[in-house]
Scaffold this active site. Structure first.
Site, short mmCIF file in Angstrom:
data_model
loop_
_atom_site.label_atom_id
_atom_site.label_comp_id
_atom_site.label_asym_id
_atom_site.label_seq_id
_atom_site.Cartn_x
_atom_site.Cartn_y
_atom_site.Cartn_z
N GLY A 1 79.44 25.51 57.37
CA GLY A 1 78.41 25.81 56.39
C GLY A 1 77.03 25.35 56.84
O GLY A 1 76.03 26.03 56.64
N GLU B 1 80.09 28.69 49.75
CA GLU B 1 81.25 28.29 48.95
C GLU B 1 82.09 27.37 49.82
O GLU B 1 82.81 27.83 50.71
CB GLU B 1 82.03 29.53 48.50
CG GLU B 1 81.26 30.45 47.58
CD GLU B 1 80.96 29.83 46.22
OE1 GLU B 1 81.64 28.85 45.86
OE2 GLU B 1 80.06 30.33 45.52
N CYS C 1 90.85 25.82 48.18
CA CYS C 1 89.64 25.00 48.08
C CYS C 1 89.57 24.20 46.79
O CYS C 1 88.94 23.15 46.75
CB CYS C 1 88.39 25.88 48.23
SG CYS C 1 88.27 27.20 46.99
#
Length: 476
Positions: free
Chosen positions: A209, A226, A260
């Site tokens: 990320g 996300e 997740c």
């Protein structure tokens, strides 16, 4: 490698690079030509995606079984079914959500009128993860299409069978003027990230990320990240522990824990943990049998690298169920494992587990549980089981997480009406349902003021006499 082979490899690399750049350019040209703007065209592409999902169902189900050991039923519930419902929800509401929203521009501009118009962003990049490789690739794509954008979809190479099945779905059923798939690994993703987009949507871990965010910053491209984190569970005294255990076990061990928002660790007072453990064991046996290896409903680690990583986190001395002895690296099988007596500095608490291991940690009560949560990074979600409304309110007021769920685990992720996303370390931006449309569009204010009466003369120079006195009173 011979010189000829090196030259062939270089030519192939150049060809592949050219193909990817051509895909990005073609989608930008298509957007600039207005292809994706008409509402009816967006609805038609959503219909095409729904039809493709139905037509490619057997291939997708087989691919998910190959990559992650997912059963047909689990894949229908957590992958294809969720996406189908998301399409239907978007299809039903899109026309209404795109209607102009009126607002009053205020006294300064009166008389005037204002509207919020949702306009497409442009060409977008969607980078999908491997753990729910259909759901988390196509759910953002629904928002991109509904918003009137073109999209490059990059499936995860870690789930290669599903990547190939997604590529086939897109090539066969969707218009290449709207969506194109780029398969590949780090090299392809790196090249993609070097290009300019109008939004990058990434689902995965925080390490990548950050790479995505740095690449996006070069072009000032907005991002949706996300990510994940260690999502905690707190179980208060006085709960129906049989039901609590069943809901925690389902949320934790679905997809072999590779979720997740899976419960990452469980906190409760010592007496509650002692009473809960037998129910957790019973719930595992009820869902997956005495030997989960033989269960059609229990998945596998995605590859041996992730198998090895999670296996290293297991302390067999603390395993009350599962453990390393039943693990099988060749099959990528890790049994549902529950660790009791875990300390806060144990290796299993040093990272997001992302596998079928649930540590149990004793706390003094809700105050310590909240302090422990607040002592780490903000999680993607947090779960609380408490019979006391005041404790629920305390968690709402005193903790921060992407979402907060009472009385269940995991299920809220499938909601089309709940914006889903992280906060802080666990992510940036939200999607699902209307939130998907909002993140893939720009809310453009449009203000209209007639030329007569010319009220703006009041605020234009020269500022003398009565005008200056009036403005002084209005803006003091």
């Amino acid at each position: 490698m011979s010189t000829d082979a090196q030259q062939a490899s270089t030519v192939l690399d150049d060809v592949r690079r050219g193909e990817i750049l051509a895909d990005v350019a073609a989608l930008r040209d298509s957007f600039d030509a207005g292809t994706t703007r008409p509402l009816e065209a967006r609805l038609a592409q959503l219909d095409a995606l729904a039809a493709g999902l139905r037509a490619e169902r057997p291939r997708l189900l087989k691919a998910l079984e190959l990559d992650l050991g997912k059963s047909r039923t689990e894949s229908l519930i957590t992958e294809l079914g969720v996406v189908s419902q998301e399409i239907a929800h978007m299809r039903k509401n899109l026309r209404a959500w795109l209607r102009p929203e009126r607002f009053g521009p205020g006294l300064m501009l009166a008389p005037a009128s204002g509207q919020i118009r949702r306009e497409p962003l442009g060409t977008t990049l969607i980078i999908a993860p491997w753990n729910y490789p259909v759901n988390l690739a196509l759910a953002p794509l629904i928002g991109a299409i509904a918003g009137g954008n073109t999209a490059i979809l990059k499936p995860s190479e870690v789930a290669p069978a599903t990547s190939a099945a997604l590529a086939r779905l897109v090539r066969t059923h969707l218009d290449p003027a709207w969506v194109r798939v780029v398969e590949g690994a780090v090299e392809e993703t790196t090249l993609l990230l070097e290009q300019r987009y109008d939004l990058i949507f990434y689902t995965g871990n925080g390490t990548v990320g950050r790479i995505v965010a740095r690449a996006a910053a070069e072009h000032l491209t907005p991002t949706v990240l996300e990510l994940g984190g260690k999502s905690p569970v707190f179980v208060d005294a006085g709960m129906d522990l049989e039901t609590v255990a069943r809901r925690i076990v389902w949320g934790k061990f679905t997809n072999a824990g590779q979720t997740c928002v899976a419960p990452d660790y469980l906190m409760a007072e010592r007496s509650t943990l002692d009473a809960l453990v037998p129910h957790l064991k019973d719930a595992v046996a009820a869902m997956y049998g005495r030997d989960p290896r033989r269960s059609r409903d229990y998945g596998r680690m995605v590859n041996q690298k992730h198998f090895d990583r999670v296996l290293a986190l297991i302390d067999d001395d603390k395993a009350v169920i599962g453990g390393t002895s039943a693990a099988d690296r060749a099959e990528r099988y890790l049994p549902p494992t529950i660790l009791d007596g875990v300390d806060w500095d144990d290796p299993v608490m040093g990272e997001e587990i992302f596998g079928p291991v649930l540590p149990l940690l004793a706390v003094d009560g809700p105050d310590e549980a909240i302090a422990r949560i607040n002592g780490g990074e903000k999680p993607l979600t947090a779960y609380v089981f408490s019979p006391r409304p005041e404790i629920e309110e305390q968690f709402i007021a005193e903790t921060s997480s992407g979402s907060l769920a009472f009385g269940h685990t995991l299920a809220h992720l499938a909601s089309q009406t709940m914006p889903f996303g992280g906060v802080g370390e666990s992510g940036i931006g939200k999607y699902h349902g209307r939130a998907s449309l909002e993140v893939f569009t720009h809310a453009k204010p449009v203000v209209k003021k007639p030329l007569r009466p010319d009220t703006l003369r009041l605020v234009t120079p020269p500022y003398r006499g009565a005008k200056r006195a009036l403005l002084g009173r209005l803006f003091r």
